[in-house]
Design a protein around this motif. Structure first.
Motif, PDB file in Angstrom:
ATOM      1  N   PHE A   1     -38.118   1.926 -53.337  1.00  0.00           N
ATOM      2  CA  PHE A   1     -39.378   1.192 -53.291  1.00  0.00           C
ATOM      3  C   PHE A   1     -39.598   0.586 -51.910  1.00  0.00           C
ATOM      4  CE2 PHE A   1     -38.130   1.302 -57.700  1.00  0.00           C
ATOM      5  CZ  PHE A   1     -39.328   1.582 -58.354  1.00  0.00           C
ATOM      6  N   VAL A   2     -40.863   0.382 -51.588  1.00  0.00           N
ATOM      7  CA  VAL A   2     -41.248  -0.378 -50.409  1.00  0.00           C
ATOM      8  C   VAL A   2     -41.903  -1.669 -50.883  1.00  0.00           C
ATOM      9  CG1 VAL A   2     -42.773  -0.517 -48.405  1.00  0.00           C
ATOM     10  CG2 VAL A   2     -41.549   1.609 -48.895  1.00  0.00           C
ATOM     11  N   ASP A   3     -41.343  -2.792 -50.450  1.00  0.00           N
ATOM     12  CA  ASP A   3     -41.970  -4.092 -50.649  1.00  0.00           C
ATOM     13  C   ASP A   3     -42.627  -4.443 -49.313  1.00  0.00           C
ATOM     14  OD1 ASP A   3     -42.737  -6.707 -50.977  1.00  0.00           O
ATOM     15  OD2 ASP A   3     -40.812  -7.429 -51.725  1.00  0.00           O
ATOM     16  N   GLY A   4     -43.929  -4.260 -49.237  1.00  0.00           N
ATOM     17  CA  GLY A   4     -44.612  -4.430 -47.969  1.00  0.00           C
ATOM     18  C   GLY A   4     -44.833  -5.866 -47.554  1.00  0.00           C
ATOM     19  N   THR A   5     -44.603  -6.787 -48.472  1.00  0.00           N
ATOM     20  CA  THR A   5     -44.809  -8.212 -48.188  1.00  0.00           C
ATOM     21  C   THR A   5     -43.594  -8.981 -48.704  1.00  0.00           C
ATOM     22  OG1 THR A   5     -46.155  -8.240 -50.213  1.00  0.00           O
ATOM     23  CG2 THR A   5     -47.328  -8.205 -48.114  1.00  0.00           C
TER      24      THR A   5
ATOM     25  N   ALA B   1     -32.203  -5.711 -58.353  1.00  0.00           N
ATOM     26  CA  ALA B   1     -31.436  -6.154 -59.532  1.00  0.00           C
ATOM     27  C   ALA B   1     -31.465  -5.094 -60.621  1.00  0.00           C
ATOM     28  CB  ALA B   1     -32.006  -7.463 -60.068  1.00  0.00           C
ATOM     29  N   ALA B   2     -32.531  -4.244 -60.591  1.00  0.00           N
ATOM     30  CA  ALA B   2     -32.627  -3.141 -61.548  1.00  0.00           C
ATOM     31  C   ALA B   2     -31.935  -1.888 -61.048  1.00  0.00           C
ATOM     32  CB  ALA B   2     -34.102  -2.839 -61.827  1.00  0.00           C
ATOM     33  N   GLY B   3     -31.278  -1.960 -59.873  1.00  0.00           N
ATOM     34  CA  GLY B   3     -30.523  -0.834 -59.348  1.00  0.00           C
ATOM     35  C   GLY B   3     -31.229  -0.031 -58.290  1.00  0.00           C
ATOM     36  N   ALA B   4     -32.448  -0.403 -57.933  1.00  0.00           N
ATOM     37  CA  ALA B   4     -33.217   0.376 -56.972  1.00  0.00           C
ATOM     38  C   ALA B   4     -32.818   0.062 -55.537  1.00  0.00           C
ATOM     39  CB  ALA B   4     -34.704   0.106 -57.165  1.00  0.00           C
ATOM     40  N   ARG B   5     -33.222   0.935 -54.631  1.00  0.00           N
ATOM     41  CA  ARG B   5     -33.124   0.684 -53.199  1.00  0.00           C
ATOM     42  C   ARG B   5     -34.485   0.216 -52.704  1.00  0.00           C
ATOM     43  NH1 ARG B   5     -31.794   6.385 -51.305  1.00  0.00           N
ATOM     44  NH2 ARG B   5     -32.310   5.505 -49.265  1.00  0.00           N
ATOM     45  N   VAL B   6     -34.471  -0.685 -51.713  1.00  0.00           N
ATOM     46  CA  VAL B   6     -35.724  -1.290 -51.255  1.00  0.00           C
ATOM     47  C   VAL B   6     -35.782  -1.322 -49.730  1.00  0.00           C
ATOM     48  CG1 VAL B   6     -37.245  -3.303 -51.384  1.00  0.00           C
ATOM     49  CG2 VAL B   6     -35.715  -2.778 -53.304  1.00  0.00           C
ATOM     50  N   VAL B   7     -36.919  -0.910 -49.194  1.00  0.00           N
ATOM     51  CA  VAL B   7     -37.274  -1.166 -47.803  1.00  0.00           C
ATOM     52  C   VAL B   7     -38.284  -2.313 -47.843  1.00  0.00           C
ATOM     53  CG1 VAL B   7     -38.299  -0.260 -45.697  1.00  0.00           C
ATOM     54  CG2 VAL B   7     -36.938   1.240 -47.174  1.00  0.00           C
ATOM     55  N   ALA B   8     -37.909  -3.457 -47.282  1.00  0.00           N
ATOM     56  CA  ALA B   8     -38.746  -4.651 -47.356  1.00  0.00           C
ATOM     57  C   ALA B   8     -39.276  -5.006 -45.973  1.00  0.00           C
ATOM     58  CB  ALA B   8     -37.962  -5.815 -47.934  1.00  0.00           C
TER      59      ALA B   8
ATOM     60  N   GLU C   1     -29.993  -9.303 -47.603  1.00  0.00           N
ATOM     61  CA  GLU C   1     -29.720  -7.943 -47.144  1.00  0.00           C
ATOM     62  C   GLU C   1     -28.212  -7.685 -47.104  1.00  0.00           C
ATOM     63  OE1 GLU C   1     -31.405  -5.148 -43.559  1.00  0.00           O
ATOM     64  OE2 GLU C   1     -30.637  -7.127 -43.006  1.00  0.00           O
ATOM     65  N   ALA C   2     -27.458  -8.658 -46.594  1.00  0.00           N
ATOM     66  CA  ALA C   2     -26.007  -8.494 -46.501  1.00  0.00           C
ATOM     67  C   ALA C   2     -25.351  -8.391 -47.870  1.00  0.00           C
ATOM     68  CB  ALA C   2     -25.406  -9.655 -45.715  1.00  0.00           C
ATOM     69  N   ALA C   3     -25.934  -9.081 -48.867  1.00  0.00           N
ATOM     70  CA  ALA C   3     -25.347  -9.094 -50.211  1.00  0.00           C
ATOM     71  C   ALA C   3     -25.829  -7.943 -51.083  1.00  0.00           C
ATOM     72  CB  ALA C   3     -25.679 -10.428 -50.889  1.00  0.00           C
ATOM     73  N   SER C   4     -26.686  -7.069 -50.539  1.00  0.00           N
ATOM     74  CA  SER C   4     -27.319  -6.042 -51.371  1.00  0.00           C
ATOM     75  C   SER C   4     -26.500  -4.769 -51.504  1.00  0.00           C
ATOM     76  CB  SER C   4     -28.686  -5.687 -50.780  1.00  0.00           C
ATOM     77  OG  SER C   4     -28.534  -4.974 -49.554  1.00  0.00           O
ATOM     78  N   GLY C   5     -25.358  -4.690 -50.818  1.00  0.00           N
ATOM     79  CA  GLY C   5     -24.546  -3.487 -50.903  1.00  0.00           C
ATOM     80  C   GLY C   5     -25.212  -2.278 -50.264  1.00  0.00           C
ATOM     81  N   GLY C   6     -26.042  -2.509 -49.266  1.00  0.00           N
ATOM     82  CA  GLY C   6     -26.686  -1.411 -48.568  1.00  0.00           C
ATOM     83  C   GLY C   6     -27.964  -0.917 -49.224  1.00  0.00           C
ATOM     84  N   ARG C   7     -28.385  -1.562 -50.306  1.00  0.00           N
ATOM     85  CA  ARG C   7     -29.582  -1.091 -51.015  1.00  0.00           C
ATOM     86  C   ARG C   7     -30.849  -1.794 -50.553  1.00  0.00           C
ATOM     87  NH1 ARG C   7     -29.749  -2.212 -56.068  1.00  0.00           N
ATOM     88  NH2 ARG C   7     -27.893  -3.511 -56.272  1.00  0.00           N
ATOM     89  N   LEU C   8     -30.726  -2.709 -49.601  1.00  0.00           N
ATOM     90  CA  LEU C   8     -31.890  -3.375 -49.039  1.00  0.00           C
ATOM     91  C   LEU C   8     -31.887  -3.216 -47.521  1.00  0.00           C
ATOM     92  CD1 LEU C   8     -34.325  -5.313 -48.908  1.00  0.00           C
ATOM     93  CD2 LEU C   8     -32.687  -7.221 -48.980  1.00  0.00           C
ATOM     94  N   ARG C   9     -33.033  -2.790 -46.989  1.00  0.00           N
ATOM     95  CA  ARG C   9     -33.215  -2.734 -45.542  1.00  0.00           C
ATOM     96  C   ARG C   9     -34.440  -3.547 -45.172  1.00  0.00           C
ATOM     97  NH1 ARG C   9     -35.833   1.038 -42.100  1.00  0.00           N
ATOM     98  NH2 ARG C   9     -36.075   2.516 -43.816  1.00  0.00           N
ATOM     99  N   LEU C  10     -34.239  -4.566 -44.347  1.00  0.00           N
ATOM    100  CA  LEU C  10     -35.328  -5.421 -43.905  1.00  0.00           C
ATOM    101  C   LEU C  10     -35.923  -4.884 -42.606  1.00  0.00           C
ATOM    102  CD1 LEU C  10     -33.884  -9.006 -44.490  1.00  0.00           C
ATOM    103  CD2 LEU C  10     -35.570  -7.803 -45.881  1.00  0.00           C
TER     104      LEU C  10
END
Length: 340
Positions: free
Chosen positions: A38-42, A54-61, A76-85
């Motif tokens: 997913f992309v969280d644009g805001t 939290a539902a297991g997805a990867r996110v570009v925020a 981001e650090a706690a996301s296990g690599g599933r979040l990129r800011l």
């Protein structure tokens, strides 16, 4: 980006925030799960992002505000690599995603964090510099009111703030700024109140619409939203979901027209010509969703929120066509630099 300050967040290690507007409805629409992107644009305070991964997805925020990105580093650090800011404009969200995505969510407008920080100059509840820049760069609101011609300010206040005293306020600003430039939020708000007056039964401060107009103009919020919708079209997979939360009619009209036109309609405006049928890039938009009475009671800022959702088809994306939005013609923001 609607959030409020709190204590510590259990999952991300950063500041805890209030639950974003229409969170449950957004999650039902996007249906996040392990393996989805997913992309969280805001990004804001990370409310949607936190729920998505939290539902297991990867996110570009994405967020224009460097403070939001800084505050999200612990998450981001706690996301296990599933979040990129990413610090940047959400109008370029398709450039920031490395591959097609399953969903895009946009929560349009200013965040409560920004409103609550006097030094950012978004609100006159607390006195601060007349700034309003989400990216903390470029022309500020003070630049606009101290340099623009009255006619240009009248258009900004009238079109973006729907301010019925736009002309009077613009002329007052021009007269006063020669002896004392406007540099603080309180100075401008008090000058507008002194001119327009305030009835005890008025629900909003007389400067509210001018501040809204300045914020939208300084950050090119309507143009950014329009470009972000086309970017979402380009980056979404077939079956991917676009979910957009808006807070006033100008934003909502843009989203409504985009979704209608991309589903095969003319954009929903009687003023726009019908266009020849082309393969739709989105399915018929789902029914608009408003905040429940319970949510509006918990968070008064949710009262004007609207969520619109559309599903990407398999047809290739089409060229951008900004004429479908009927955006108002406004002064160029670089005008003030030329004037100087």
């Amino acid at each position: 980006m609607m959030a409020g300050a709190g204590g510590l967040d259990d999952a991300g290690g950063g500041p805890a925030r209030h639950i974003p507007v229409l969170l449950d409805e957004v999650l039902r629409a996007l249906d996040p799960a392990e393996g989805k992107i997913f992309v969280d644009g805001t990004f804001g305070a990370g409310g949607y992002t936190r729920a998505l991964f939290a539902a297991g997805a990867r996110v570009v925020a994405i967020d224009r505000d460097p403070d939001a990105i800084r505050d999200g580093k612990a998450m981001e650090a706690a996301s296990g690599g599933r979040l990129r800011l990413v610090q940047g404009a959400f109008s370029r969200l398709d450039e920031y995603a490395d591959e097609p995505v399953d969903g895009v969510v946009l929560d349009v407008g200013v965040s409560s964090m920004q409103l609550d920080q006097a030094e950012r100059g978004f609100s006159f509840r607390h006195d601060g510099p007349l700034d309003m820049r989400m990216a903390q760069a470029g022309p500020s609101a003070a630049d606009i009111v101290n340099v623009f011609k009255p006619g240009d300010m009248t258009r900004i206040f009238g079109l973006l703030g729907e301010e019925r005293h736009a002309g009077r306020i613009a002329r007052m600003i021009e007269k006063r700024r020669d002896t004392r430039p406007f540099t603080t939020t309180r100075h401008l708000a008090e000058a507008i109140e002194a001119l327009v007056g305030r009835h005890p039964k008025d629900k909003i401060h007389p400067a509210t619409r001018v501040f809204q107009a300045l914020r939208i103009f300084v950050n090119d919020e309507l143009g950014e939203l329009a470009r972000a919708l086309f970017a979402a079209e380009r980056v979404l997979k077939p079956g991917g979901k676009l979910a957009v939360v808006t807070f006033h009619s100008l934003e909502d009209r843009i989203v409504k027209r985009f979704m209608a036109e991309r589903a095969g309609g003319s954009g929903g405006s009687r003023h726009l010509p019908e266009v020849q049928a082309v393969p739709p890039t989105f399915g018929k938009p789902e029914k608009v969703i408003a905040a429940s009475e319970a949510e509006a009671e918990r968070n008064p800022r949710a009262r004007s929120a609207k969520l619109r959702v559309a599903v990407r088809t398999e047809n290739p994306s089409r060229p951008e066509n900004h004429s479908i939005f009927g955006l108002p013609k406004l002064p160029e923001i670089h005008f003030f630099t030329e004037k100087r």
